[in-house]
Scaffold this motif. Sequence first.
Motif, PDB file in Angstrom:
ATOM      1  N   ALA A  37     -10.869 -11.293   4.716  1.00 19.71           N
ATOM      2  CA  ALA A  37     -10.612 -11.158   3.417  1.00 19.71           C
ATOM      3  C   ALA A  37     -11.369 -12.155   2.464  1.00 19.71           C
ATOM      4  O   ALA A  37     -11.289 -13.398   3.001  1.00 19.71           O
ATOM      5  N   GLU A  38     -11.339 -11.856   1.187  1.00 12.62           N
ATOM      6  CA  GLU A  38     -12.185 -12.613   0.471  1.00 12.62           C
ATOM      7  C   GLU A  38     -11.146 -13.256  -0.536  1.00 12.62           C
ATOM      8  O   GLU A  38     -10.526 -12.760  -1.275  1.00 12.62           O
ATOM      9  N   SER A  62       0.835  -1.374  -0.085  1.00  7.82           N
ATOM     10  CA  SER A  62      -0.110  -0.036   0.276  1.00  7.82           C
ATOM     11  C   SER A  62       0.769   1.332  -0.091  1.00  7.82           C
ATOM     12  O   SER A  62       2.053   1.309   0.547  1.00  7.82           O
ATOM     13  N   ASN A  93      -1.912  -7.406  -8.811  1.00  8.11           N
ATOM     14  CA  ASN A  93      -2.698  -6.303  -7.775  1.00  8.11           C
ATOM     15  C   ASN A  93      -1.505  -5.613  -7.037  1.00  8.11           C
ATOM     16  O   ASN A  93      -1.754  -4.807  -6.221  1.00  8.11           O
ATOM     17  N   THR A 115       0.799  -6.755  -5.107  1.00  5.54           N
ATOM     18  CA  THR A 115       0.952  -8.027  -3.971  1.00  5.54           C
ATOM     19  C   THR A 115       2.183  -8.832  -3.957  1.00  5.54           C
ATOM     20  O   THR A 115       2.397  -9.537  -5.085  1.00  5.54           O
ATOM     21  N   CYS A 166      -6.027 -12.603  -1.962  1.00  5.86           N
ATOM     22  CA  CYS A 166      -7.264 -12.048  -1.290  1.00  5.86           C
ATOM     23  C   CYS A 166      -7.540 -10.631  -1.387  1.00  5.86           C
ATOM     24  O   CYS A 166      -6.491  -9.914  -1.672  1.00  5.86           O
ATOM     25  N   LYS A 167      -8.942 -10.424  -1.500  1.00 11.86           N
ATOM     26  CA  LYS A 167      -9.224  -9.010  -1.565  1.00 11.86           C
ATOM     27  C   LYS A 167      -9.810  -8.536   0.017  1.00 11.86           C
ATOM     28  O   LYS A 167     -10.392  -9.195   0.529  1.00 11.86           O
ATOM     29  N   SER A 168      -9.118  -7.358   0.661  1.00 10.36           N
ATOM     30  CA  SER A 168      -9.543  -7.184   1.927  1.00 10.36           C
ATOM     31  C   SER A 168     -10.953  -6.848   2.152  1.00 10.36           C
ATOM     32  O   SER A 168     -11.519  -6.136   1.176  1.00 10.36           O
ATOM     33  N   ARG A 169     -11.765  -7.323   3.112  1.00 16.60           N
ATOM     34  CA  ARG A 169     -13.102  -7.052   3.370  1.00 16.60           C
ATOM     35  C   ARG A 169     -13.302  -6.070   4.562  1.00 16.60           C
ATOM     36  O   ARG A 169     -13.892  -5.167   4.602  1.00 16.60           O
ATOM     37  N   ILE A 193      -9.827 -14.749  -3.708  1.00 16.19           N
ATOM     38  CA  ILE A 193      -9.901 -14.411  -5.123  1.00 16.19           C
ATOM     39  C   ILE A 193      -9.444 -15.477  -6.117  1.00 16.19           C
ATOM     40  O   ILE A 193      -9.696 -15.752  -7.192  1.00 16.19           O
ATOM     41  N   GLU A 243      -5.543  -2.965  -0.499  1.00 14.25           N
ATOM     42  CA  GLU A 243      -6.885  -3.549  -1.201  1.00 14.25           C
ATOM     43  C   GLU A 243      -6.655  -5.236  -1.190  1.00 14.25           C
ATOM     44  O   GLU A 243      -7.768  -5.775  -1.083  1.00 14.25           O
ATOM     45  N   TYR A 244      -5.504  -5.640  -1.514  1.00 14.94           N
ATOM     46  CA  TYR A 244      -5.149  -6.830  -1.788  1.00 14.94           C
ATOM     47  C   TYR A 244      -4.191  -7.316  -0.836  1.00 14.94           C
ATOM     48  O   TYR A 244      -3.336  -6.506  -0.250  1.00 14.94           O
TER      49      TYR A 244
END
Length: 163
Positions: free
Chosen positions: A133-134, A24, A103, A105, A117-120, A136, A64-65
Amino acid sequence: MNGQDLRSGMKLVPTAVTIVTASSNGKSRGATIGSFVSVSLEPPLVCFNIAQDAQLYGILQSAEYLAVHVLRDDQHELSNFFASPDRSNEEQFERTPHRIDENGTPILEETLVVFVCKSRSMTEAGDHSVMMAEVISIKNGKSGNPLIFYNRGYHQIGDPATE
């Protein structure tokens, strides 16, 4: 009941050893995590706990990831390396074979499996936060068995239990 009492009991609960990485604002960081679990199949959710004073914490707040790498049973040195807070962000990745995914990462090479993963959400919980996290994508890595942390030390999976 206090934190040391809890630690004394939790040392008897085996956990898989993972390294979480994220980027980030131009900074990448990783940390060894021992609290990774699946939460839901629909949608595919996982979670882990992160200490609020960890260097990765601030990056996860805005990333975000992220990626969760499950370590092989011959990767205890890698676990120790990412568990040390004394290394700079740059040093972590200069000495560790990795690539940057689409992404942004960092993806460590040769781990057992990687959950991209995508942060939730991130929810404060005492001196830690729970990161949801979701998933992906899942990338299978080098074959082997997972590294396990149990009774304050690293272990390998043994023989199956018999009936």
